[in-house]
Design a protein around this motif. Structure first.
Motif, PDB file in Angstrom:
ATOM      1  N   LYS A   1      34.616  74.877  44.160  1.00  0.00           N
ATOM      2  CA  LYS A   1      34.441  75.726  43.291  1.00  0.00           C
ATOM      3  C   LYS A   1      33.688  75.198  41.996  1.00  0.00           C
TER       4      LYS A   1
ATOM      5  N   GLN B   1      30.231  82.429  49.889  1.00  0.00           N
ATOM      6  CA  GLN B   1      30.181  83.772  49.767  1.00  0.00           C
ATOM      7  C   GLN B   1      30.602  84.492  48.884  1.00  0.00           C
ATOM      8  N   GLU B   2      31.208  83.727  48.045  1.00  0.00           N
ATOM      9  CA  GLU B   2      31.818  84.430  46.664  1.00  0.00           C
ATOM     10  C   GLU B   2      30.969  84.600  45.795  1.00  0.00           C
TER      11      GLU B   2
ATOM     12  N   GLY C   1      33.459  80.000  52.040  1.00  0.00           N
ATOM     13  CA  GLY C   1      34.124  80.875  51.059  1.00  0.00           C
ATOM     14  C   GLY C   1      33.650  80.820  49.738  1.00  0.00           C
TER      15      GLY C   1
END
Length: 133
Positions: A56, A99-100, A96
């Motif tokens: 992230k 896609q975020e 994830g």
């Protein structure tokens, strides 16, 4: 005209895995190359030993680098991803995060498993190519 993403019939749907098969960049667009970014804070230290947190933070850092060029993550057309000691469990956090950020239109991406990166605490690194319209 912005870049276009095509995931052709006859190839599997890559979007759930966090990438697209092809991207076309129209003639005349400038390419901006972003050096390998990792999950660091402004001081260069890794923000967490947790793989998902490093992923992230890495994408946040790519956003900061792009902003310095007057671009955003929507301008990214290609990612080159490096994963230390890659195994299938690491695909979920990567997909994830992609896609975020990019939803149903992720950039192309190549994932490369590596033994190590610049320092032992860096578990994930990404190079990016963006297209300036």
């Amino acid at each position: 005209m912005a870049h276009s993403i095509v995931n052709p019939d006859g190839l599997h749907d890559p979007v759930p895995f966090g990438y697209s098969h092809t991207v076309t960049v129209p003639a005349g667009q400038e390419l901006v190359l972003i050096a390998g970014q990792y999950g660091s804070g402004p001081d260069g230290a890794v923000v967490s030993a947790d793989f998902a947190e490093q992923v992230k933070q890495t994408f946040r850092n790519i956003g900061v680098a792009l902003a310095a060029q007057g671009l955003d993550l929507g301008h990214v057309v290609q990612l080159r991803t490096y994963v230390v000691n890659h195994d299938v469990t690491k695909l979920g956090p990567i997909a994830g995060a992609v896609q975020e950020v990019w939803g149903e239109k992720p950039p192309t991406q190549t994932l490369i498993g590596v033994a190590s990166l610049a320092t032992p605490d860096v578990l994930f690194e990404v190079e990016a190519v963006a297209a300036r319209p």
